[in-house]
Design a protein around this motif. Structure first.
Motif, PDB file in Angstrom:
ATOM      1  N   TYR A 400       0.837  -1.206   0.000  1.00 38.02           N
ATOM      2  CA  TYR A 400       0.000   0.000   0.000  1.00 38.02           C
ATOM      3  C   TYR A 400       0.872   1.256   0.000  1.00 38.02           C
ATOM      4  O   TYR A 400       0.623   2.210  -0.749  1.00 38.02           O
ATOM      5  CB  TYR A 400      -0.906  -0.024   1.231  1.00 38.02           C
ATOM      6  CG  TYR A 400      -1.736   1.211   1.409  1.00 38.02           C
ATOM      7  CD1 TYR A 400      -2.890   1.424   0.667  1.00 38.02           C
ATOM      8  CD2 TYR A 400      -1.356   2.191   2.339  1.00 38.02           C
ATOM      9  CE1 TYR A 400      -3.641   2.565   0.835  1.00 38.02           C
ATOM     10  CE2 TYR A 400      -2.100   3.335   2.514  1.00 38.02           C
ATOM     11  CZ  TYR A 400      -3.245   3.520   1.761  1.00 38.02           C
ATOM     12  OH  TYR A 400      -3.991   4.656   1.912  1.00 38.02           O
ATOM     13  N   ALA A 401       1.917   1.237   0.844  1.00 43.02           N
ATOM     14  CA  ALA A 401       2.799   2.403   0.920  1.00 43.02           C
ATOM     15  C   ALA A 401       3.493   2.650  -0.424  1.00 43.02           C
ATOM     16  O   ALA A 401       3.646   3.800  -0.855  1.00 43.02           O
ATOM     17  CB  ALA A 401       3.837   2.187   2.025  1.00 43.02           C
ATOM     18  N   ARG A 402       3.902   1.563  -1.091  1.00 40.41           N
ATOM     19  CA  ARG A 402       4.581   1.725  -2.382  1.00 40.41           C
ATOM     20  C   ARG A 402       3.640   2.317  -3.427  1.00 40.41           C
ATOM     21  O   ARG A 402       4.016   3.199  -4.198  1.00 40.41           O
ATOM     22  CB  ARG A 402       5.102   0.359  -2.850  1.00 40.41           C
ATOM     23  CG  ARG A 402       5.913   0.458  -4.122  1.00 40.41           C
ATOM     24  CD  ARG A 402       6.489  -0.879  -4.517  1.00 40.41           C
ATOM     25  NE  ARG A 402       7.249  -0.767  -5.757  1.00 40.41           N
ATOM     26  CZ  ARG A 402       7.754  -1.806  -6.410  1.00 40.41           C
ATOM     27  NH1 ARG A 402       7.585  -3.039  -5.921  1.00 40.41           N
ATOM     28  NH2 ARG A 402       8.428  -1.625  -7.536  1.00 40.41           N
ATOM     29  N   VAL A 403       2.391   1.833  -3.432  1.00 42.20           N
ATOM     30  CA  VAL A 403       1.410   2.343  -4.391  1.00 42.20           C
ATOM     31  C   VAL A 403       1.137   3.826  -4.140  1.00 42.20           C
ATOM     32  O   VAL A 403       1.069   4.636  -5.075  1.00 42.20           O
ATOM     33  CB  VAL A 403       0.103   1.526  -4.283  1.00 42.20           C
ATOM     34  CG1 VAL A 403      -1.025   2.216  -5.050  1.00 42.20           C
ATOM     35  CG2 VAL A 403       0.315   0.119  -4.818  1.00 42.20           C
ATOM     36  N   MET A 404       1.001   4.201  -2.868  1.00 45.09           N
ATOM     37  CA  MET A 404       0.662   5.588  -2.552  1.00 45.09           C
ATOM     38  C   MET A 404       1.801   6.556  -2.861  1.00 45.09           C
ATOM     39  O   MET A 404       1.576   7.765  -2.978  1.00 45.09           O
ATOM     40  CB  MET A 404       0.273   5.697  -1.074  1.00 45.09           C
ATOM     41  CG  MET A 404      -0.991   4.926  -0.708  1.00 45.09           C
ATOM     42  SD  MET A 404      -2.432   5.434  -1.662  1.00 45.09           S
ATOM     43  CE  MET A 404      -2.739   7.057  -0.990  1.00 45.09           C
ATOM     44  N   ARG A 405       3.013   6.034  -2.988  1.00 42.41           N
ATOM     45  CA  ARG A 405       4.151   6.915  -3.313  1.00 42.41           C
ATOM     46  C   ARG A 405       4.389   7.054  -4.812  1.00 42.41           C
ATOM     47  O   ARG A 405       5.240   7.832  -5.231  1.00 42.41           O
ATOM     48  CB  ARG A 405       5.423   6.372  -2.635  1.00 42.41           C
ATOM     49  CG  ARG A 405       5.508   6.645  -1.154  1.00 42.41           C
ATOM     50  CD  ARG A 405       6.926   6.437  -0.650  1.00 42.41           C
ATOM     51  NE  ARG A 405       7.310   5.034  -0.708  1.00 42.41           N
ATOM     52  CZ  ARG A 405       7.260   4.194   0.319  1.00 42.41           C
ATOM     53  NH1 ARG A 405       6.832   4.634   1.483  1.00 42.41           N
ATOM     54  NH2 ARG A 405       7.616   2.944   0.195  1.00 42.41           N
ATOM     55  N   SER A 406       3.661   6.295  -5.628  1.00 43.88           N
ATOM     56  CA  SER A 406       3.893   6.298  -7.074  1.00 43.88           C
ATOM     57  C   SER A 406       2.619   6.702  -7.809  1.00 43.88           C
ATOM     58  O   SER A 406       1.591   6.031  -7.690  1.00 43.88           O
ATOM     59  CB  SER A 406       4.342   4.902  -7.533  1.00 43.88           C
ATOM     60  OG  SER A 406       4.279   4.784  -8.937  1.00 43.88           O
ATOM     61  N   GLU A 407       2.683   7.791  -8.587  1.00 46.72           N
ATOM     62  CA  GLU A 407       1.508   8.223  -9.343  1.00 46.72           C
ATOM     63  C   GLU A 407       1.090   7.157 -10.358  1.00 46.72           C
ATOM     64  O   GLU A 407      -0.097   6.888 -10.554  1.00 46.72           O
ATOM     65  CB  GLU A 407       1.829   9.527 -10.066  1.00 46.72           C
ATOM     66  CG  GLU A 407       0.663  10.073 -10.882  1.00 46.72           C
ATOM     67  CD  GLU A 407       1.007  11.368 -11.600  1.00 46.72           C
ATOM     68  OE1 GLU A 407       2.034  11.972 -11.230  1.00 46.72           O
ATOM     69  OE2 GLU A 407       0.278  11.755 -12.515  1.00 46.72           O
ATOM     70  N   ARG A 408       2.087   6.533 -10.993  1.00 49.32           N
ATOM     71  CA  ARG A 408       1.779   5.519 -12.001  1.00 49.32           C
ATOM     72  C   ARG A 408       1.088   4.298 -11.377  1.00 49.32           C
ATOM     73  O   ARG A 408       0.062   3.834 -11.859  1.00 49.32           O
ATOM     74  CB  ARG A 408       3.079   5.082 -12.695  1.00 49.32           C
ATOM     75  CG  ARG A 408       2.898   4.037 -13.784  1.00 49.32           C
ATOM     76  CD  ARG A 408       4.227   3.761 -14.472  1.00 49.32           C
ATOM     77  NE  ARG A 408       5.235   3.324 -13.523  1.00 49.32           N
ATOM     78  CZ  ARG A 408       5.381   2.048 -13.135  1.00 49.32           C
ATOM     79  NH1 ARG A 408       4.580   1.123 -13.607  1.00 49.32           N
ATOM     80  NH2 ARG A 408       6.320   1.719 -12.273  1.00 49.32           N
ATOM     81  N   LEU A 409       1.656   3.813 -10.265  1.00 49.59           N
ATOM     82  CA  LEU A 409       1.048   2.651  -9.606  1.00 49.59           C
ATOM     83  C   LEU A 409      -0.316   2.988  -9.022  1.00 49.59           C
ATOM     84  O   LEU A 409      -1.235   2.170  -9.028  1.00 49.59           O
ATOM     85  CB  LEU A 409       1.979   2.136  -8.495  1.00 49.59           C
ATOM     86  CG  LEU A 409       3.272   1.475  -8.965  1.00 49.59           C
ATOM     87  CD1 LEU A 409       4.125   1.072  -7.763  1.00 49.59           C
ATOM     88  CD2 LEU A 409       2.954   0.241  -9.821  1.00 49.59           C
ATOM     89  N   TYR A 410      -0.460   4.224  -8.510  1.00 52.31           N
ATOM     90  CA  TYR A 410      -1.744   4.639  -7.932  1.00 52.31           C
ATOM     91  C   TYR A 410      -2.825   4.618  -9.010  1.00 52.31           C
ATOM     92  O   TYR A 410      -3.949   4.151  -8.792  1.00 52.31           O
ATOM     93  CB  TYR A 410      -1.610   6.028  -7.324  1.00 52.31           C
ATOM     94  CG  TYR A 410      -2.880   6.536  -6.701  1.00 52.31           C
ATOM     95  CD1 TYR A 410      -3.234   6.139  -5.404  1.00 52.31           C
ATOM     96  CD2 TYR A 410      -3.723   7.409  -7.378  1.00 52.31           C
ATOM     97  CE1 TYR A 410      -4.410   6.595  -4.824  1.00 52.31           C
ATOM     98  CE2 TYR A 410      -4.892   7.869  -6.807  1.00 52.31           C
ATOM     99  CZ  TYR A 410      -5.230   7.467  -5.539  1.00 52.31           C
ATOM    100  OH  TYR A 410      -6.390   7.917  -4.968  1.00 52.31           O
ATOM    101  N   GLY A 411      -2.490   5.107 -10.215  1.00 54.64           N
ATOM    102  CA  GLY A 411      -3.465   5.122 -11.309  1.00 54.64           C
ATOM    103  C   GLY A 411      -3.864   3.711 -11.709  1.00 54.64           C
ATOM    104  O   GLY A 411      -5.048   3.417 -11.906  1.00 54.64           O
TER     105      GLY A 411
END
Length: 460
Positions: A400-411
């Motif tokens: 979750y932390a990794r996703v929230m730090r990456s705009e690409r992964l968040y999208g």
């Protein structure tokens, strides 16, 4: 939570205490300024705790008392039982004290053949019921009027009380002679004044005053954070303690005890002992974040406002300190192996911080303890936080932390969540999902939108 009587008792009592507290501060223009002043005093006192305690011990013994230091519960009980045995005590009257509950003193006295008699009405009720307190200031908050009336009828063998005053009178009739017969009086301490060596005890029933003045020997027990610098500090705390706890402008009785009875005085004990207890508080003091929890003046306001406490009750926390403050201090005082789930039993709504009379940032401390529990679970076996379940939880949080730090992964995660959510949505809500059956048994989600906010914004 399925106990309707418990829910009724908790809701009635906490609603009443919460409303009284809100009204008391609304009618008290000085309140917010005094809360700031109280926090300043506590911060200074805790930051200079060694000096304050040394001065307290010096002044307390200068006025005729005896100070005992106890690094843990075992040592505190050893000291108190030693004093009781030397005086061949058979009966000890106790006024309300969460510190003695923390030590398990009543059981230790009973095991040694000394009868401990609780004299606070709430404590007396749970003592004859064979239970433990479920609230810091209202020990029997989990009981309704009918529960108490039935209990007294059963235990005393008397006619059932039909009104509140009758319950009070029946307990008074049972307890009053014991103050004269007791060999020991044992009390807690609300504030210990370093400047004068005085002990300050706040109460509403007068039982503490009788417990500390009629028996020949008075033993006061306090956590080491109860020291305050001077009587000016006491005057600040007295004006916010009662308002925070019960909505009163002032408690009915405030006793300031400075030494044992002197020659020519009519009442008071011949001996006065003060047991200063650490029992894990040094660990709180050593943690720069958690030392703020030592500011607590045990008013119970954070319990009355907490949505978790108001539904679960105090016994669900498993120890003498429930609610938000218990969730903060218990993992350190007991160890994460016994109290690891508590910091997670909070909505982090911040209501406890808003009502705390010394403005302890309880949500921040809860997050700090959550972090400590998660870190400890990687090296120690902690129930619910170690093994495969703990590994899965830590892995999900890291992802979750990794996703929230990456705009690409968040999208990408957003598109994936919308696609999966749409498959399980019905009537605009998601009420079930694979692997989340237990969690979603009491929760649901709104159906996710077909497009994200960013996608709709770019289409404009």
């Amino acid at each position: 939570m399925a106990d309707e009587r418990l829910q009724a008792a908790l809701s009635d009592a906490t609603d009443r205490l919460r409303d009284r507290r809100a009204q008391a501060f609304a009618e008290f223009p000085e309140g917010e300024r005094l809360r700031d002043r109280a926090r300043q005093i506590k911060r200074h006192t805790i930051d200079t705790l060694d000096t304050q305690l040394s001065l307290l011990a010096e002044r307390f013994e200068a006025v005729g008392g005896v100070v005992h230091w106890a690094e843990d519960a075992a040592r505190a009980k050893e000291v108190i039982l030693g004093l009781a045995t030397e005086r061949k005590a058979k009966l000890a009257v106790k006024s309300k004290s969460m510190t003695t509950e923390e030590l398990g003193l009543a059981d230790a006295l009973s095991d040694a053949g000394i009868t401990p008699l609780e004299t606070d009405l709430g404590e007396y009720i749970i003592q004859i019921a064979g239970e433990t307190p479920s609230h810091i200031i209202v020990p029997a908050i989990h009981k309704t009027f009918d529960d108490v009336a039935d209990l007294l009828e059963e235990k005393h063998g008397t006619a059932r009380c039909e009104e509140h005053q009758a319950i009070t009178q029946e307990a008074r009739d049972r307890l009053r002679s014991s103050f004269l017969e007791a060999d020991l009086g044992i009390s807690g301490v609300n504030f210990a004044v370093a400047e004068t060596g005085s002990l300050v005890i706040v109460e509403n029933e007068g039982n503490a005053r009788l417990s500390t003045s009629l028996p020949r020997c008075h033993i006061a027990v306090m956590g080491m954070e109860k020291v305050v610098p001077d009587l000016e500090a006491v005057s600040v705390f007295l004006r916010i303690l009662a308002r925070s706890a019960t909505g009163q402008k002032m408690s009915s009785y405030v006793s300031v005890i400075t030494g044992p009875r002197r020659s020519g005085e009519e009442d008071g004990p011949d001996e006065l002992h003060l047991v200063i207890v650490d029992n894990g508080r040094s660990k709180l003091l050593a943690d720069r974040a958690l030392r703020e929890s030592l500011y607590c003046i045990r008013c119970g306001a954070c319990l009355n406002i907490c949505p978790v406490y108001r539904h679960a009750g105090g016994h669900a926390y498993g120890w003498v300190y429930p609610g938000p403050i218990g969730s903060v201090i218990n993992p350190t005082l007991l160890g994460p192996e016994r109290a690891a789930p508590l910091p997670f039993a909070s909505s982090l709504c911040g209501a406890c911080r808003d009502v705390c009379p010394v403005r302890i940032n309880l949500p921040h401390l809860l997050l700090h303890q959550r972090d400590a529990v998660v870190r400890a679970s990687s090296t120690a076996r902690i129930p619910g936080r170690s093994g495969f379940k703990g590994w899965v939880e830590r892995s999900l949080v890291r992802a979750y932390a990794r996703v929230m730090r990456s705009e690409r992964l968040y999208g990408r995660a957003g598109r994936l969540a919308r696609g999966i959510g749409a498959r399980f949505a019905s009537g605009g809500r998601i009420r079930r999902a694979p692997g989340l059956g237990a969690w979603m048994s009491t929760r649901d989600f709104p159906e996710p939108p077909k497009k994200s906010f960013r996608e709709r914004w770019e289409e404009k």
